[in-house]
Design a protein around this motif. Structure first.
Motif, PDB file in Angstrom:
ATOM      1  N   LYS A   2       0.835  -1.187   0.000  1.00  7.63           N
ATOM      2  CA  LYS A   2       0.000   0.000   0.000  1.00  7.63           C
ATOM      3  C   LYS A   2       0.873   1.240   0.000  1.00  7.63           C
ATOM      4  O   LYS A   2       1.991   1.219   0.464  1.00  7.63           O
ATOM      5  CB  LYS A   2      -0.904   0.016   1.234  1.00  7.63           C
ATOM      6  CG  LYS A   2      -1.799  -1.219   1.362  1.00  7.63           C
ATOM      7  CD  LYS A   2      -2.590  -1.167   2.645  1.00  7.63           C
ATOM      8  CE  LYS A   2      -3.450  -2.405   2.825  1.00  7.63           C
ATOM      9  NZ  LYS A   2      -4.196  -2.376   4.100  1.00  7.63           N
ATOM     10  N   THR A   3       0.338   2.316  -0.508  1.00  4.72           N
ATOM     11  CA  THR A   3       1.072   3.576  -0.468  1.00  4.72           C
ATOM     12  C   THR A   3       0.217   4.639   0.174  1.00  4.72           C
ATOM     13  O   THR A   3      -1.003   4.616   0.098  1.00  4.72           O
ATOM     14  CB  THR A   3       1.463   4.047  -1.885  1.00  4.72           C
ATOM     15  OG1 THR A   3       0.273   4.363  -2.604  1.00  4.72           O
ATOM     16  CG2 THR A   3       2.242   2.978  -2.614  1.00  4.72           C
ATOM     17  N   THR A  59       7.714  16.324  -0.525  1.00  4.10           N
ATOM     18  CA  THR A  59       6.825  15.701   0.450  1.00  4.10           C
ATOM     19  C   THR A  59       7.254  14.245   0.574  1.00  4.10           C
ATOM     20  O   THR A  59       8.183  13.800  -0.104  1.00  4.10           O
ATOM     21  CB  THR A  59       5.350  15.782   0.016  1.00  4.10           C
ATOM     22  OG1 THR A  59       5.200  15.125  -1.246  1.00  4.10           O
ATOM     23  CG2 THR A  59       4.897  17.221  -0.101  1.00  4.10           C
ATOM     24  N   SER A  60       6.576  13.500   1.434  1.00  6.91           N
ATOM     25  CA  SER A  60       6.976  12.116   1.684  1.00  6.91           C
ATOM     26  C   SER A  60       5.873  11.140   1.312  1.00  6.91           C
ATOM     27  O   SER A  60       4.689  11.463   1.372  1.00  6.91           O
ATOM     28  CB  SER A  60       7.334  11.929   3.162  1.00  6.91           C
ATOM     29  OG  SER A  60       8.424  12.741   3.518  1.00  6.91           O
ATOM     30  N   LYS A  61       6.286   9.955   0.953  1.00  6.10           N
ATOM     31  CA  LYS A  61       5.361   8.857   0.687  1.00  6.10           C
ATOM     32  C   LYS A  61       5.845   7.641   1.462  1.00  6.10           C
ATOM     33  O   LYS A  61       7.037   7.341   1.483  1.00  6.10           O
ATOM     34  CB  LYS A  61       5.304   8.543  -0.809  1.00  6.10           C
ATOM     35  CG  LYS A  61       4.443   7.329  -1.145  1.00  6.10           C
ATOM     36  CD  LYS A  61       4.495   6.985  -2.629  1.00  6.10           C
ATOM     37  CE  LYS A  61       3.733   7.991  -3.460  1.00  6.10           C
ATOM     38  NZ  LYS A  61       3.620   7.560  -4.878  1.00  6.10           N
ATOM     39  N   THR A  62       4.919   6.946   2.116  1.00  7.80           N
ATOM     40  CA  THR A  62       5.283   5.735   2.841  1.00  7.80           C
ATOM     41  C   THR A  62       4.809   4.511   2.070  1.00  7.80           C
ATOM     42  O   THR A  62       3.737   4.527   1.454  1.00  7.80           O
ATOM     43  CB  THR A  62       4.668   5.708   4.252  1.00  7.80           C
ATOM     44  OG1 THR A  62       3.243   5.735   4.137  1.00  7.80           O
ATOM     45  CG2 THR A  62       5.141   6.894   5.076  1.00  7.80           C
ATOM     46  N   THR A  75      10.026   5.361   4.034  1.00  4.66           N
ATOM     47  CA  THR A  75       9.596   6.719   3.702  1.00  4.66           C
ATOM     48  C   THR A  75      10.481   7.228   2.576  1.00  4.66           C
ATOM     49  O   THR A  75      11.701   7.319   2.733  1.00  4.66           O
ATOM     50  CB  THR A  75       9.719   7.661   4.914  1.00  4.66           C
ATOM     51  OG1 THR A  75       8.974   7.127   6.014  1.00  4.66           O
ATOM     52  CG2 THR A  75       9.181   9.039   4.568  1.00  4.66           C
ATOM     53  N   ILE A  76       9.879   7.532   1.440  1.00  7.57           N
ATOM     54  CA  ILE A  76      10.642   8.010   0.292  1.00  7.57           C
ATOM     55  C   ILE A  76      10.222   9.437  -0.045  1.00  7.57           C
ATOM     56  O   ILE A  76       9.104   9.855   0.247  1.00  7.57           O
ATOM     57  CB  ILE A  76      10.455   7.097  -0.940  1.00  7.57           C
ATOM     58  CG1 ILE A  76       8.986   7.063  -1.367  1.00  7.57           C
ATOM     59  CG2 ILE A  76      10.985   5.699  -0.655  1.00  7.57           C
ATOM     60  CD1 ILE A  76       8.749   6.308  -2.668  1.00  7.57           C
ATOM     61  N   GLN A 132      14.977   5.430   4.415  1.00 11.13           N
ATOM     62  CA  GLN A 132      14.739   6.808   4.820  1.00 11.13           C
ATOM     63  C   GLN A 132      15.584   7.746   3.967  1.00 11.13           C
ATOM     64  O   GLN A 132      16.558   7.320   3.349  1.00 11.13           O
ATOM     65  CB  GLN A 132      15.060   6.999   6.302  1.00 11.13           C
ATOM     66  CG  GLN A 132      16.470   6.595   6.680  1.00 11.13           C
ATOM     67  CD  GLN A 132      16.694   6.597   8.184  1.00 11.13           C
ATOM     68  OE1 GLN A 132      15.813   6.926   8.955  1.00 11.13           O
ATOM     69  NE2 GLN A 132      17.897   6.229   8.599  1.00 11.13           N
ATOM     70  N   TYR A 133      15.204   9.007   3.940  1.00 12.30           N
ATOM     71  CA  TYR A 133      15.922   9.954   3.092  1.00 12.30           C
ATOM     72  C   TYR A 133      16.261  11.225   3.851  1.00 12.30           C
ATOM     73  O   TYR A 133      15.679  11.534   4.890  1.00 12.30           O
ATOM     74  CB  TYR A 133      15.101  10.298   1.849  1.00 12.30           C
ATOM     75  CG  TYR A 133      13.924  11.222   2.110  1.00 12.30           C
ATOM     76  CD1 TYR A 133      14.065  12.606   2.030  1.00 12.30           C
ATOM     77  CD2 TYR A 133      12.668  10.709   2.428  1.00 12.30           C
ATOM     78  CE1 TYR A 133      12.984  13.450   2.265  1.00 12.30           C
ATOM     79  CE2 TYR A 133      11.587  11.541   2.663  1.00 12.30           C
ATOM     80  CZ  TYR A 133      11.754  12.915   2.581  1.00 12.30           C
ATOM     81  OH  TYR A 133      10.690  13.752   2.829  1.00 12.30           O
TER      82      TYR A 133
END
Length: 373
Positions: A2-3, A59-62, A75-76, A132-133
């Motif tokens: 899932k995203t 922004t971030s996407k998990t 988290t990208i 992580q970034y």
């Protein structure tokens, strides 16, 4: 899998602070009646409509896993404020596809290990995947955007870590930024000197010989942060796993002229020797080329010509005679020698004739730099 996409906590905090700042600046210096009139005119419900805020750069996407034997914390970054939207879309696709590929790999390995554990009747501990970034440079000061992504997976053995970096300009047509762009065309000698010096000071943490550091690669990973370039090496590439993923910080040039300026020349203890006249003999070409000198061999004259800007000199094999420019020649007590295809000169040629700063540590390593550096 899932995203879920969301704005980071820091982004929300900054956005709220920015909104408050805009409202305060809008009202300051105006009579209260004027502010009230502005509010009534702007919104029919009596509320002030704030100017639109610029979207955050990232922004971030998990990403989440459906495999029960994998604990995933992913988290990208998702770029959304780049000037080059085509480049932005391509970059986002690359980053996300790498993350999904890593997730699928670790899900498959975790499931296979769980099945094997059940078959053989032993306990199974969940695998772990952390991605992580860090946006190390947002382009606000020099237009350079730099991103570091760390992927670490843990299974039955020690953690497996990989560092991915992205460096580019934030402009209408984004361009990839390389080490040559930051340090000039002679970046290998500049960076190699820094890295060799750092490794020599802590050699037990790194491989030696053919397995050790051999020089920076044209595709070398790096990121920029706080006025420095961090040169990144993957796990096991130049050091054992206990060292992790080595990083070496090198200060970025302060001005354009520094790009071609020298940093240091390093001569390890095994690369020089004591000559028959009792003098320390050092390899001429490798020592000076690290300092951006041009060294050209003339086989007919059996001589090496040396230059750097207006500075020039020349040495001849088996002749104890050294000079700089138009100064009178001097003897140093030993003549240049050819050894294993390389020309060696007395260390005094660098310090006394070329006026370079020379030092030697307790391990025998010689460091050479321009006077005043």
């Amino acid at each position: 899998m899932k995203t879920m996409q969301h704005t980071t906590k820091w982004t929300k905090t900054l956005a709220a602070a920015g909104l408050a700042g805009i409202l305060m600046v809008s009202a300051s210096g105006l009579p209260s009646a004027h502010v009230h009139a502005q509010a009534q005119a702007t919104s029919g419900n009596g509320q002030i409509t704030a100017p639109a805020l610029a979207a955050p750069l990232v922004t971030s996407k998990t990403l989440q896993s459906t495999e029960k034997w994998l604990e995933a914390d992913i988290t990208i970054p998702v770029f959304q404020g780049l000037a080059d939207t085509k480049y932005q879309d391509q970059l986002n696709d690359i980053i996300e596809s790498h993350a999904f590929k890593d997730l699928a790999k670790w899900e498959q390995e975790a499931a296979a290990s769980a099945a094997l554990a059940q078959k053989n009747g032993y306990a199974m501990h969940p695998y772990q995947l952390l991605i992580q970034y860090e946006l190390t440079s947002d382009g606000s000061d020099n237009g350079l955007v730099s991103l570091k992504i760390t992927t670490e997976g843990t299974g039955m053995n020690n953690p497996d870590t990989r560092i991915d970096t992205y460096n580019f300009t934030n402009e209408a047509e984004a361009k990839r930024v390389t080490l040559a762009d930051l340090f000039g065309s002679k970046y290998p000698s500049i960076l190699d000197a820094h890295i060799k010096s750092a490794i020599a000071a802590d050699q037990e943490r790194y491989f030696e010989g053919e397995d050790g550091f051999q020089g920076v690669d044209p595709e070398q990973s790096f990121y920029v942060k706080g006025g420095k370039a961090y040169i990144v090496f993957q796990e096991y590439s130049i050091a054992p796993g206990s060292t992790g993923t080595p990083e070496f910080a090198v200060k970025l040039p302060d001005r354009e002229g520094d790009v071609h300026g020298a940093v240091q020349s390093i001569i390890p203890s095994g690369k020089h020797y004591i000559g028959k006249d009792g003098k320390i003999m050092v390899p001429l070409a490798s020592a000076l080329r690290q300092l951006q000198f041009d060294v050209a061999w003339n086989g007919k004259r059996k001589a090496a010509d040396i230059s750097k800007g207006a500075l020039w000199s020349s040495i001849s094999l088996n002749k104890d005679s050294y000079f700089l420019g138009k100064k009178a020649p001097r003897k140093l007590g030993a003549a240049p020698e050819m050894r294993n295809g390389h020309v060696y000169v007395p260390l005094e040629f660098l310090s006394d004739i070329l006026n370079l700063k020379v030092s030697q540590d307790k391990h025998g390593q010689i460091t050479i730099s321009l006077a005043g550096k």
